[in-house]
Design a protein around this motif. Sequence first.
Motif, mmCIF file in Angstrom:
data_model
loop_
_atom_site.group_PDB
_atom_site.id
_atom_site.type_symbol
_atom_site.label_atom_id
_atom_site.label_comp_id
_atom_site.label_asym_id
_atom_site.label_seq_id
_atom_site.Cartn_x
_atom_site.Cartn_y
_atom_site.Cartn_z
ATOM 1 N N VAL A 46 0.890 -1.168 0.000
ATOM 2 C CA VAL A 46 0.000 0.000 0.000
ATOM 3 C C VAL A 46 0.921 1.207 0.000
ATOM 4 O O VAL A 46 1.723 1.384 0.920
ATOM 5 C CB VAL A 46 -0.913 0.000 1.254
ATOM 6 C CG1 VAL A 46 -1.855 1.196 1.223
ATOM 7 C CG2 VAL A 46 -1.703 -1.296 1.354
ATOM 8 N N ASN A 100 3.792 10.440 -2.764
ATOM 9 C CA ASN A 100 4.826 11.496 -2.768
ATOM 10 C C ASN A 100 6.067 11.142 -3.596
ATOM 11 O O ASN A 100 6.679 12.020 -4.201
ATOM 12 C CB ASN A 100 5.193 11.937 -1.345
ATOM 13 C CG ASN A 100 5.708 10.829 -0.485
ATOM 14 O OD1 ASN A 100 5.515 9.648 -0.786
ATOM 15 N ND2 ASN A 100 6.373 11.176 0.592
ATOM 16 N N LYS A 118 -1.529 -1.580 -4.139
ATOM 17 C CA LYS A 118 -2.612 -0.598 -4.044
ATOM 18 C C LYS A 118 -1.897 0.745 -3.899
ATOM 19 O O LYS A 118 -1.327 1.058 -2.854
ATOM 20 C CB LYS A 118 -3.504 -0.888 -2.822
ATOM 21 C CG LYS A 118 -4.664 0.098 -2.668
ATOM 22 C CD LYS A 118 -4.263 1.285 -1.819
ATOM 23 C CE LYS A 118 -5.383 2.286 -1.638
ATOM 24 N NZ LYS A 118 -5.491 3.246 -2.752
ATOM 25 N N SER A 137 -9.016 3.000 -0.619
ATOM 26 C CA SER A 137 -8.500 2.472 0.645
ATOM 27 C C SER A 137 -9.556 1.615 1.362
ATOM 28 O O SER A 137 -9.208 0.741 2.156
ATOM 29 C CB SER A 137 -8.003 3.602 1.536
ATOM 30 O OG SER A 137 -9.021 4.530 1.737
ATOM 31 N N VAL A 144 -9.012 -2.123 0.908
ATOM 32 C CA VAL A 144 -7.749 -2.737 1.348
ATOM 33 C C VAL A 144 -7.992 -3.878 2.344
ATOM 34 O O VAL A 144 -7.326 -4.916 2.305
ATOM 35 C CB VAL A 144 -6.806 -1.657 1.936
ATOM 36 C CG1 VAL A 144 -5.607 -2.278 2.631
ATOM 37 C CG2 VAL A 144 -6.341 -0.706 0.831
ATOM 38 N N LEU A 163 3.225 -1.186 4.109
ATOM 39 C CA LEU A 163 2.531 0.086 3.890
ATOM 40 C C LEU A 163 3.485 1.243 4.106
ATOM 41 O O LEU A 163 4.204 1.296 5.106
ATOM 42 C CB LEU A 163 1.337 0.249 4.837
ATOM 43 C CG LEU A 163 0.640 1.621 4.704
ATOM 44 C CD1 LEU A 163 -0.877 1.483 4.637
ATOM 45 C CD2 LEU A 163 1.022 2.597 5.809
ATOM 46 N N ALA A 207 -3.137 5.566 8.709
ATOM 47 C CA ALA A 207 -3.295 4.465 7.745
ATOM 48 C C ALA A 207 -2.513 3.247 8.233
ATOM 49 O O ALA A 207 -2.990 2.107 8.152
ATOM 50 C CB ALA A 207 -2.809 4.891 6.360
ATOM 51 N N GLU A 235 6.168 1.998 7.043
ATOM 52 C CA GLU A 235 7.018 3.187 6.877
ATOM 53 C C GLU A 235 6.093 4.383 6.957
ATOM 54 O O GLU A 235 5.375 4.680 5.995
ATOM 55 C CB GLU A 235 7.707 3.167 5.503
ATOM 56 C CG GLU A 235 8.625 1.993 5.260
ATOM 57 C CD GLU A 235 9.934 2.095 6.014
ATOM 58 O OE1 GLU A 235 10.136 3.064 6.768
ATOM 59 O OE2 GLU A 235 10.744 1.182 5.868
ATOM 60 N N LEU A 236 6.090 5.071 8.102
ATOM 61 C CA LEU A 236 5.037 6.075 8.327
ATOM 62 C C LEU A 236 5.606 7.495 8.378
ATOM 63 O O LEU A 236 6.669 7.765 7.842
ATOM 64 C CB LEU A 236 4.265 5.696 9.588
ATOM 65 C CG LEU A 236 3.772 4.236 9.606
ATOM 66 C CD1 LEU A 236 3.091 3.892 10.916
ATOM 67 C CD2 LEU A 236 2.855 3.943 8.428
HETATM 68 P P1 NAP Z 1 -1.921 8.112 3.367
HETATM 69 O O1 NAP Z 1 -3.117 8.969 3.252
HETATM 70 O O2 NAP Z 1 -1.723 7.335 4.595
HETATM 71 O O3 NAP Z 1 -1.962 7.128 2.098
HETATM 72 C C1 NAP Z 1 -0.946 6.168 1.860
HETATM 73 C C2 NAP Z 1 -1.575 4.966 1.214
HETATM 74 O O4 NAP Z 1 -2.420 4.314 2.164
HETATM 75 C C3 NAP Z 1 -2.481 5.302 0.025
HETATM 76 O O5 NAP Z 1 -2.405 4.272 -0.901
HETATM 77 C C4 NAP Z 1 -3.855 5.357 0.660
HETATM 78 O O6 NAP Z 1 -4.895 5.124 -0.249
HETATM 79 C C5 NAP Z 1 -3.747 4.241 1.678
HETATM 80 N N1 NAP Z 1 -4.614 4.395 2.828
HETATM 81 C C6 NAP Z 1 -4.949 5.519 3.476
HETATM 82 N N2 NAP Z 1 -5.742 5.239 4.533
HETATM 83 C C7 NAP Z 1 -5.908 3.897 4.553
HETATM 84 C C8 NAP Z 1 -6.615 2.990 5.386
HETATM 85 N N3 NAP Z 1 -7.309 3.415 6.439
HETATM 86 N N4 NAP Z 1 -6.585 1.687 5.103
HETATM 87 C C9 NAP Z 1 -5.875 1.240 4.031
HETATM 88 N N5 NAP Z 1 -5.179 2.034 3.209
HETATM 89 C C10 NAP Z 1 -5.189 3.351 3.460
HETATM 90 O O7 NAP Z 1 -0.598 8.932 3.166
HETATM 91 P P2 NAP Z 1 -0.249 9.935 1.981
HETATM 92 O O8 NAP Z 1 -0.963 11.207 2.219
HETATM 93 O O9 NAP Z 1 -0.429 9.267 0.666
HETATM 94 O O10 NAP Z 1 1.319 10.104 2.202
HETATM 95 C C11 NAP Z 1 1.825 10.963 3.125
HETATM 96 C C12 NAP Z 1 2.230 10.272 4.396
HETATM 97 O O11 NAP Z 1 3.076 9.182 4.097
HETATM 98 C C13 NAP Z 1 3.031 11.165 5.297
HETATM 99 O O12 NAP Z 1 2.641 10.971 6.633
HETATM 100 C C14 NAP Z 1 4.450 10.677 5.081
HETATM 101 O O13 NAP Z 1 5.321 10.995 6.126
HETATM 102 C C15 NAP Z 1 4.250 9.234 4.883
HETATM 103 N N6 NAP Z 1 5.382 8.634 4.160
HETATM 104 C C16 NAP Z 1 6.243 7.823 4.832
HETATM 105 C C17 NAP Z 1 7.352 7.290 4.192
HETATM 106 C C18 NAP Z 1 8.337 6.411 4.908
HETATM 107 O O14 NAP Z 1 9.133 5.762 4.245
HETATM 108 N N7 NAP Z 1 8.330 6.359 6.227
HETATM 109 C C19 NAP Z 1 7.569 7.589 2.850
HETATM 110 C C20 NAP Z 1 6.675 8.418 2.197
HETATM 111 C C21 NAP Z 1 5.574 8.934 2.866
HETATM 112 P P3 NAP Z 1 -5.775 6.347 -0.827
HETATM 113 O O15 NAP Z 1 -4.850 7.217 -1.592
HETATM 114 O O16 NAP Z 1 -6.771 5.651 -1.687
HETATM 115 O O17 NAP Z 1 -6.363 7.032 0.361
#
Ligand code: NAP
Length: 454
Positions: free
Chosen positions: A126, A130, A153, A186, A189, A203, A209, A227-228
């Motif tokens: 998942v 970015n 996904k 989502s 999922v 993820l 998420a 990885e959050l």
């Molecule tokens: P996000 O809203 O959490 O979405 C990430 C992925 O998860 C998308 O595919 C999204 O699908 C899915 N998703 C969201 N809510 C879900 C749920 N409740 N159940 C299952 N799947 C779900 O994050 P984003 O806005 O795309 O990305 C930004 C975040 O990612 C930031 O917090 C950033 O720090 C973090 N990030 C972390 C890393 C790392 O390596 N640690 C790298 C890059 C980004 P939809 O698009 O369909 O909602």
Amino acid sequence: MLKAINPATGKTVQTYETYSGKGVEKIINSVDKSWHKWRSASFAKRADIMQNISSLLKSKKEELALLMAVEMGKVIKEGIAEIEKCAWVCDYYASNAESFLENENISTEAKLSYVSYQPLGTILAVMPWNFPFWQVFRFLAPTLMAGNTAVLKHASNVPGCALAIEEIVREAGLPDNVFRTLLIGSNQVENVIRHHAIKGVSLTGSTPAGKSVASIAGSELKKCVLELGGSDPYIILEDANLGEAAVKCAAGRLLNAGQSCIGAKRFIVLDEVYAHFLEHFTHEMNEGIFGDPTDEEVTMGPLARTELRDELHQQVVDSVVKGAEVILGGEIPHRKGAYYPPTILENVKPGMPAYDEELFGPVASVIRVKDENEAIKIANDTVFGLGAAVFTKDIKRGNKIAEEKLDAGCCFVNDFVKSDPRLPFGGIKESGFGRELSVHGIKEFMNVKTVLVK
Ligand code: NAP
């Protein structure tokens, strides 16, 4: 329905029908079937395909960079660098997977005893928008080289990138159904995680998420790697080279328009060099060319979606209400698109969003401290633990702080934090668990099997 919207213009690029539950089920069953063959393909065969993927990525880097620019606003130069890095991770695992997964003999009383790394099956990824290619390839290259199969996904705003990845691996000669993209929201999922053929979940995304996916995976006893988010602290000590530190800090904050999990987010500066650092830093934050991401001269484009820009601005406004001061930017520009300017906030304190939360955009929180101990305390005063950096001319001092004092998964001295295929990547606390990349990443979804022969 999934919709790609160009964040620079607000116009719809393309719409895509989401896959039905039955369609998803059928794809997962096919991928599961393919796993039984793929797991016994030789490392040499997998490596050949991985190198084809790498070559195709390199040959398509301009068109893929343009796709990212129109779907999520990444500037062309950064898009090209991202695709080159994807090619690198494919080459890296093509060359190293076999040795990383070699059997390990362990001497016991038996004739033979050893550890063998065996693939688990089909893994669900998942992924976020970015770094639409890098996040996927840093998962996919080790996963495929290890003999696992995968379904993706991707984030709902980058469906074109999700399909382009599927097309590239197909064109590179990956056998049918070893990797498939699922165009789903989502809310679909959960059913995928609960499918009997899915053996693990990786993820990358926000902490909420991650918590949701981990609880579903936990209820099925399926392993996950998370990885959050992050709120990476950068400490500027009194003996730092302030000019160089400011260049790295601004680069670490503005990369990808500030939308990076390992973006530099909180700048903790020692009192005696505070004014001098801030002068350099403000200059560097203001240096870039801000505008249309498809213009090759531009260094920072819009944010990926208007509502994300509005949420970021609200965090700035709420921080200002609580006493933070804007010394650069901080206003939504009068132009079409999801633009937000490089912004610096001073006097950032606990209780403000700029201190407590992740700011996912080009906003820097600057915090003044009296000494090294206070700097470390504030650096660790966060629910996150992804990256951290320290700037000092005293390498021994910087090394000690990075190794022993900072509570984060990746701690750098005199540079901004970046991922590298050779180095493990991941966080602690609410930034997640498990590691990607390096020898550690490829072992996450393996059966660490003990074999003993009497
Ligand atoms: P996000 O809203 O959490 O979405 C990430 C992925 O998860 C998308 O595919 C999204 O699908 C899915 N998703 C969201 N809510 C879900 C749920 N409740 N159940 C299952 N799947 C779900 O994050 P984003 O806005 O795309 O990305 C930004 C975040 O990612 C930031 O917090 C950033 O720090 C973090 N990030 C972390 C890393 C790392 O390596 N640690 C790298 C890059 C980004 P939809 O698009 O369909 O909602």
